[in-house]
Write a protein that holds these residues in place. Structure first.
Motif, PDB file in Angstrom:
ATOM      1  N   ALA A  13       0.830  -1.208   0.000  1.00 35.63           N
ATOM      2  CA  ALA A  13       0.000   0.000   0.000  1.00 35.63           C
ATOM      3  C   ALA A  13       0.864   1.258   0.000  1.00 35.63           C
ATOM      4  O   ALA A  13       0.478   2.297  -0.537  1.00 35.63           O
ATOM      5  N   LEU A  57      -5.273   1.323  -4.171  1.00 36.62           N
ATOM      6  CA  LEU A  57      -6.036   0.703  -3.091  1.00 36.62           C
ATOM      7  C   LEU A  57      -7.533   0.849  -3.337  1.00 36.62           C
ATOM      8  O   LEU A  57      -8.010   1.918  -3.707  1.00 36.62           O
ATOM      9  N   GLU A  62      -8.229   0.061   1.718  1.00 40.05           N
ATOM     10  CA  GLU A  62      -7.897   1.123   2.664  1.00 40.05           C
ATOM     11  C   GLU A  62      -8.288   0.731   4.082  1.00 40.05           C
ATOM     12  O   GLU A  62      -7.547   0.971   5.042  1.00 40.05           O
ATOM     13  N   ARG A  66      -5.620   0.097   7.134  1.00 43.80           N
ATOM     14  CA  ARG A  66      -5.743   0.876   8.368  1.00 43.80           C
ATOM     15  C   ARG A  66      -5.748  -0.041   9.595  1.00 43.80           C
ATOM     16  O   ARG A  66      -5.059   0.201  10.583  1.00 43.80           O
TER      17      ARG A  66
END
Length: 303
Positions: A13, A57, A62, A66
């Motif tokens: 990412a 992404l 995402e 996270r």
């Protein structure tokens, strides 16, 4: 799902390129592609869009990245806790700060922390309040000294350390330089140096609010990000600007700082500690306690 897969997704990412990600992970590209694909199959979602120009992404990606950062943080914390125990006497502590925190507080806190916890490795980084808050939220900083108030939403908890007020910085040849006190509206005809709207939105908003309360439409000559830069521009004769009063000791001979008599209480500023309470390491807890202890001692000495 394995921790190594989450680490691979995080690195991918950050690079959005299988080849560069594989290099950072010290592995070949085909096994990396296979591992990410297996994770996508297990989760039942696409984490990355494969585009001709590279990777992108997806919304699901995402969310996964996270939470993967949180998982990796706590996995690392388990390992670190096993090594260090709960005393916080050794280990690694990452501290961020805004430049204006270095005027009085930061050097004293760091010096006392190093003396009390010599086996803790400190990593100290300077940036803007918004960037520091983002890094605290992403667990890449343990604690940060930021400018308060913070107008943008944040998951970080803020605790005030040192209150301050805004003053007007003017060059020594300014017709205002001989004044000790001034109403902001008296500087309405001066060119103003203000904080960047995009990079320092809180200080920008506070400054513009001060202008609005004083009933003036400022003539903006230049923008700055750091207080030190703004002071340098004032010293260069480009204009005048609002800065925290703690900047006085670093203002130099080429700058005069004037007390503002008409600033509303809502324009008071401060330095605050930004943390994620649920993710604090023992060393971070020690740093926070020592920071508050240092400020309290300074206040007692001044009374």
């Amino acid at each position: 799902m394995e921790l190594r897969q989450l680490k691979q997704v995080i690195v991918l990412a950050e690079t959005l390129n299988f080849h560069r990600a594989a290099e950072r992970l010290h592995m070949a590209q085909p096994p990396l592609s296979t591992s990410v694909k297996k994770l996508e199959e297990e989760l039942g979602v696409m984490l990355f869009e494969r585009l001709p120009s590279g990777l992108k992404l997806t919304p699901s990606g995402e969310a996964v990245v996270r939470n993967a950062r949180r998982v990796m943080f706590f996995a690392d914390e388990v390992k670190r806790s096993a090594r260090e125990g709960e005393s916080g006497e050794q280990g690694l502590l990452s501290v961020g700060f805004v430049g204006s925190a270095s005027y009085s507080m930061m050097p004293v806190i760091i010096r006392r922390f190093r003396r009390r916890y010599p086996r803790v490795d400190l990593v100290i980084e300077e940036s803007t309040t918004l960037e520091l808050l983002r890094r605290v939220e992403n667990h890449t900083l343990d604690v940060a000294l930021v400018r308060f108030p913070v107008l943008a939403p944040t998951a970080a908890e803020l605790s005030l350390l040192q209150k301050d007020v805004m003053v007007l910085a003017v060059p020594p040849d300014s017709p205002l330089a001989g004044r000790g006190h001034i109403h902001l509206r008296e500087a309405a005809d001066q060119p103003f140096i203000i904080y960047s709207r995009t990079l320092v939105p809180t200080m920008y908003s506070l400054t513009m609010y001060a202008f609005n309360e004083a009933g003036i439409q400022p003539r903006i000559a230049q923008e700055a990000v750091q207080v030190q830069t703004l002071l340098s521009l004032v010293e260069s004769g480009l204009g005048v600007g609002l800065v925290p009063s703690q900047a006085a000791r670093y203002a130099g001979e080429g700058v005069r700082l004037l007390t503002l008599d008409d600033l509303p209480a809502s324009l008071n500023v401060a330095i605050a500690l930004a943390t994620l309470p649920d993710a604090l390491t023992p060393a971070a807890r020690n740093f926070i306690a020592l920071a508050h202890e240092t400020v309290a001692a300074a206040q007692d000495a001044g009374t």
